[in-house]
Design a protein around this motif. Sequence first.
Motif, PDB file in Angstrom:
ATOM      1  N   UNK A  76      21.327 -47.830 -11.648  1.00  0.00           N
ATOM      2  CA  UNK A  76      22.333 -47.723 -12.225  1.00  0.00           C
ATOM      3  C   UNK A  76      22.938 -49.068 -12.995  1.00  0.00           C
ATOM      4  N   UNK A  77      23.197 -49.081 -14.128  1.00  0.00           N
ATOM      5  CA  UNK A  77      23.637 -50.070 -14.901  1.00  0.00           C
ATOM      6  C   UNK A  77      24.964 -50.696 -14.296  1.00  0.00           C
ATOM      7  N   UNK A  78      25.863 -49.675 -14.006  1.00  0.00           N
ATOM      8  CA  UNK A  78      26.991 -50.105 -13.386  1.00  0.00           C
ATOM      9  C   UNK A  78      27.351 -49.148 -12.098  1.00  0.00           C
ATOM     10  N   UNK A  79      27.936 -49.805 -11.037  1.00  0.00           N
ATOM     11  CA  UNK A  79      27.913 -48.716  -9.889  1.00  0.00           C
ATOM     12  C   UNK A  79      29.518 -49.188  -9.231  1.00  0.00           C
ATOM     13  N   UNK A  80      30.293 -48.143  -9.053  1.00  0.00           N
ATOM     14  CA  UNK A  80      31.496 -48.231  -8.478  1.00  0.00           C
ATOM     15  C   UNK A  80      31.658 -47.758  -7.142  1.00  0.00           C
ATOM     16  N   UNK A  81      31.156 -48.411  -6.125  1.00  0.00           N
ATOM     17  CA  UNK A  81      30.910 -48.075  -4.993  1.00  0.00           C
ATOM     18  C   UNK A  81      32.476 -47.213  -4.203  1.00  0.00           C
ATOM     19  N   UNK A  82      33.567 -47.739  -4.675  1.00  0.00           N
ATOM     20  CA  UNK A  82      34.992 -47.352  -4.300  1.00  0.00           C
ATOM     21  C   UNK A  82      35.153 -45.643  -4.731  1.00  0.00           C
TER      22      UNK A  82
ATOM     23  N   UNK B 163      38.917 -52.331 -13.279  1.00  0.00           N
ATOM     24  CA  UNK B 163      37.701 -51.818 -12.365  1.00  0.00           C
ATOM     25  C   UNK B 163      36.756 -52.841 -12.005  1.00  0.00           C
ATOM     26  N   UNK B 164      36.287 -52.619 -10.888  1.00  0.00           N
ATOM     27  CA  UNK B 164      35.487 -53.664 -10.335  1.00  0.00           C
ATOM     28  C   UNK B 164      33.935 -52.697  -9.934  1.00  0.00           C
ATOM     29  N   UNK B 165      32.933 -53.560 -10.368  1.00  0.00           N
ATOM     30  CA  UNK B 165      31.529 -52.579 -10.175  1.00  0.00           C
ATOM     31  C   UNK B 165      30.594 -53.715  -9.665  1.00  0.00           C
ATOM     32  N   UNK B 166      29.565 -53.149  -9.118  1.00  0.00           N
ATOM     33  CA  UNK B 166      28.195 -53.842  -9.024  1.00  0.00           C
ATOM     34  C   UNK B 166      27.127 -53.558 -10.201  1.00  0.00           C
ATOM     35  N   UNK B 167      26.206 -54.401 -10.478  1.00  0.00           N
ATOM     36  CA  UNK B 167      25.186 -54.250 -11.442  1.00  0.00           C
ATOM     37  C   UNK B 167      23.823 -53.858 -10.970  1.00  0.00           C
ATOM     38  N   UNK B 168      23.313 -52.978 -11.596  1.00  0.00           N
ATOM     39  CA  UNK B 168      21.802 -52.827 -11.372  1.00  0.00           C
ATOM     40  C   UNK B 168      21.314 -52.780  -9.869  1.00  0.00           C
ATOM     41  N   UNK B 169      22.174 -52.001  -9.102  1.00  0.00           N
ATOM     42  CA  UNK B 169      21.757 -51.732  -7.769  1.00  0.00           C
ATOM     43  C   UNK B 169      20.371 -51.245  -7.456  1.00  0.00           C
ATOM     44  N   UNK B 170      19.307 -52.048  -7.062  1.00  0.00           N
ATOM     45  CA  UNK B 170      18.104 -51.704  -6.913  1.00  0.00           C
ATOM     46  C   UNK B 170      17.999 -50.738  -5.468  1.00  0.00           C
TER      47      UNK B 170
END
Length: 141
Positions: free
Chosen positions: A51-57, A38-45
Motif C-alpha cells: 500500500x502507498x500509505x499505511x496507518x498502523x495505529x 497523521x503519521x504513516x509508513x510508505x509502501x510496506x512490502x
Amino acid sequence: MCADIMSPEERSLMMGKIKGRNTKPELIVRSLCHTLGLRFRLHRKDLPGSPDLVFPKYRLCLFVHGCFWHRHPGCKYAYTPKTRLDFWLPKLRRNVERDKEKEELLRSMGWRVGVIWECETKHPDLLESRMRDILDFPLPP
C-alpha cells in the motif's frame, strides 16, 4: 486516427519511465495527511499490494490509484486507448483484478482499505473531505 510519431523502441522507453511510487497524486495525499497530523509508513512490502500509505495505529491501508491504470469507473481519465486493444484491455483488466485481490487479502488480515483516485487529488477541499470519510475517526479541525 493519427500515427504515433515515435518508434516502438522510443515509446517503450518513454512508457518505462512512468513512476509507480512518489507520484504527484501520492505526494499530494501524503502532504494532506501530514497536515492533518497523521503519521504513516510508505509502501510496506510485507503487506499485500505494498500500500502507498499505511496507518498502523488505525489498521488502515491507503492506495492512491491512477485513474487510467486502475480504471476509475466513470472518470474521464480512465479512457480506453484507441490502438493495440489486444494488449491494453487484458493489461488494464488484470490491474483491476489484482487490486481487488490485494484489497480482499488485506481485509482478511484485519486491515481497513481505502482508495484515493488521481482525479480526487485535483480538488484539495474535496480531497480533505474524502480523507476524513476514509479515516472515519475525529480529526482536528
